[in-house]
Design a protein around this motif. Structure first.
Motif, PDB file in Angstrom:
ATOM      1  N   LYS A   3     -14.933 -40.760   4.117  1.00  0.00           N
ATOM      2  CA  LYS A   3     -15.474 -39.554   3.492  1.00  0.00           C
ATOM      3  C   LYS A   3     -15.674 -38.436   4.504  1.00  0.00           C
ATOM      4  O   LYS A   3     -15.430 -37.269   4.211  1.00  0.00           O
ATOM      5  N   SER A   4     -16.124 -38.798   5.697  1.00  0.00           N
ATOM      6  CA  SER A   4     -16.369 -37.767   6.710  1.00  0.00           C
ATOM      7  C   SER A   4     -15.069 -37.074   7.129  1.00  0.00           C
ATOM      8  O   SER A   4     -15.062 -35.869   7.385  1.00  0.00           O
ATOM      9  N   THR A   5     -13.969 -37.806   7.170  1.00  0.00           N
ATOM     10  CA  THR A   5     -12.680 -37.211   7.520  1.00  0.00           C
ATOM     11  C   THR A   5     -12.241 -36.228   6.449  1.00  0.00           C
ATOM     12  O   THR A   5     -11.782 -35.126   6.758  1.00  0.00           O
ATOM     13  N   TRP A   6     -12.396 -36.618   5.183  1.00  0.00           N
ATOM     14  CA  TRP A   6     -12.059 -35.710   4.074  1.00  0.00           C
ATOM     15  C   TRP A   6     -12.928 -34.465   4.132  1.00  0.00           C
ATOM     16  O   TRP A   6     -12.454 -33.345   3.892  1.00  0.00           O
ATOM     17  N   LEU A  12     -11.944 -27.516   7.271  1.00  0.00           N
ATOM     18  CA  LEU A  12     -10.935 -26.864   8.100  1.00  0.00           C
ATOM     19  C   LEU A  12      -9.949 -26.074   7.245  1.00  0.00           C
ATOM     20  O   LEU A  12      -9.616 -24.930   7.555  1.00  0.00           O
ATOM     21  N   ILE A  13      -9.501 -26.667   6.150  1.00  0.00           N
ATOM     22  CA  ILE A  13      -8.561 -25.978   5.253  1.00  0.00           C
ATOM     23  C   ILE A  13      -9.204 -24.744   4.645  1.00  0.00           C
ATOM     24  O   ILE A  13      -8.583 -23.674   4.572  1.00  0.00           O
ATOM     25  N   GLY A  20      -7.049 -16.790   7.273  1.00  0.00           N
ATOM     26  CA  GLY A  20      -5.660 -16.365   7.174  1.00  0.00           C
ATOM     27  C   GLY A  20      -5.356 -15.446   6.010  1.00  0.00           C
ATOM     28  O   GLY A  20      -4.463 -14.611   6.087  1.00  0.00           O
ATOM     29  N   VAL A  21      -6.109 -15.568   4.931  1.00  0.00           N
ATOM     30  CA  VAL A  21      -5.798 -14.793   3.725  1.00  0.00           C
ATOM     31  C   VAL A  21      -6.914 -13.802   3.390  1.00  0.00           C
ATOM     32  O   VAL A  21      -6.679 -12.597   3.292  1.00  0.00           O
ATOM     33  N   VAL A  22      -8.119 -14.297   3.220  1.00  0.00           N
ATOM     34  CA  VAL A  22      -9.217 -13.461   2.752  1.00  0.00           C
ATOM     35  C   VAL A  22      -9.610 -12.406   3.783  1.00  0.00           C
ATOM     36  O   VAL A  22     -10.085 -11.327   3.430  1.00  0.00           O
ATOM     37  N   VAL A  89      -6.314 -17.368  11.945  1.00  0.00           N
ATOM     38  CA  VAL A  89      -5.936 -18.783  12.022  1.00  0.00           C
ATOM     39  C   VAL A  89      -6.053 -19.288  13.457  1.00  0.00           C
ATOM     40  O   VAL A  89      -6.568 -20.384  13.700  1.00  0.00           O
ATOM     41  N   ILE A  90      -5.608 -18.498  14.416  1.00  0.00           N
ATOM     42  CA  ILE A  90      -5.722 -18.887  15.827  1.00  0.00           C
ATOM     43  C   ILE A  90      -7.193 -19.053  16.205  1.00  0.00           C
ATOM     44  O   ILE A  90      -7.570 -20.013  16.895  1.00  0.00           O
TER      45      ILE A  90
END
Length: 118
Positions: A3-6, A12-13, A20-22, A89-90
């Motif tokens: 669960k912690s990885t998800w 991160l996503i 990157g977008v907003v 993103v960078i």
């Protein structure tokens, strides 16, 4: 996957999408600190200080203005939207890498102390 990885990957996503977008939809007007620093001064049509007294009069030129990520963009990329998105993103990737590295080192140090005490 745990669960912690998800949780970490979804965060991160989300951060990558926001950066990157907003980020391209952010206001171009001065933020709160800039607005307060400019209070008390008068400006011409080119936004240069022409009179009054304010903190912005003692403002110095940014020493990192020639860096690759100066001005919320990536130098050398002609498209402003792409430049802003890539710089965001960078920034997210660098922050995630540094933060992850610090937590990894702290966790490794805790494990070492636990083994020594056993």
């Amino acid at each position: 996957m745990k669960k912690s990885t998800w949780f970490i990957l979804s965060g991160l996503i989300a951060a990558l999408l926001l950066a990157g977008v907003v980020s391209n939809f952010a206001s171009s007007h001065p933020d709160g600190l800039d607005s307060v620093a400019r209070e008390g001064c008068t400006f011409d049509a080119d936004d240069n200080i022409t009179g009054g007294t304010c903190m912005a009069q003692s403002e110095a030129e940014n020493q990192t203005k020639d860096s690759p990520l100066a001005g919320y963009g990536l130098r050398g990329v002609g498209n402003d939207v792409l430049s802003t998105g890539l710089s965001g993103v960078i920034g997210v990737v660098a922050t995630f890498a540094i933060g992850g590295g610090v937590f990894w080192l702290l966790r490794a140090g805790t494990r070492d102390r636990t083994k020594q005490n056993a």
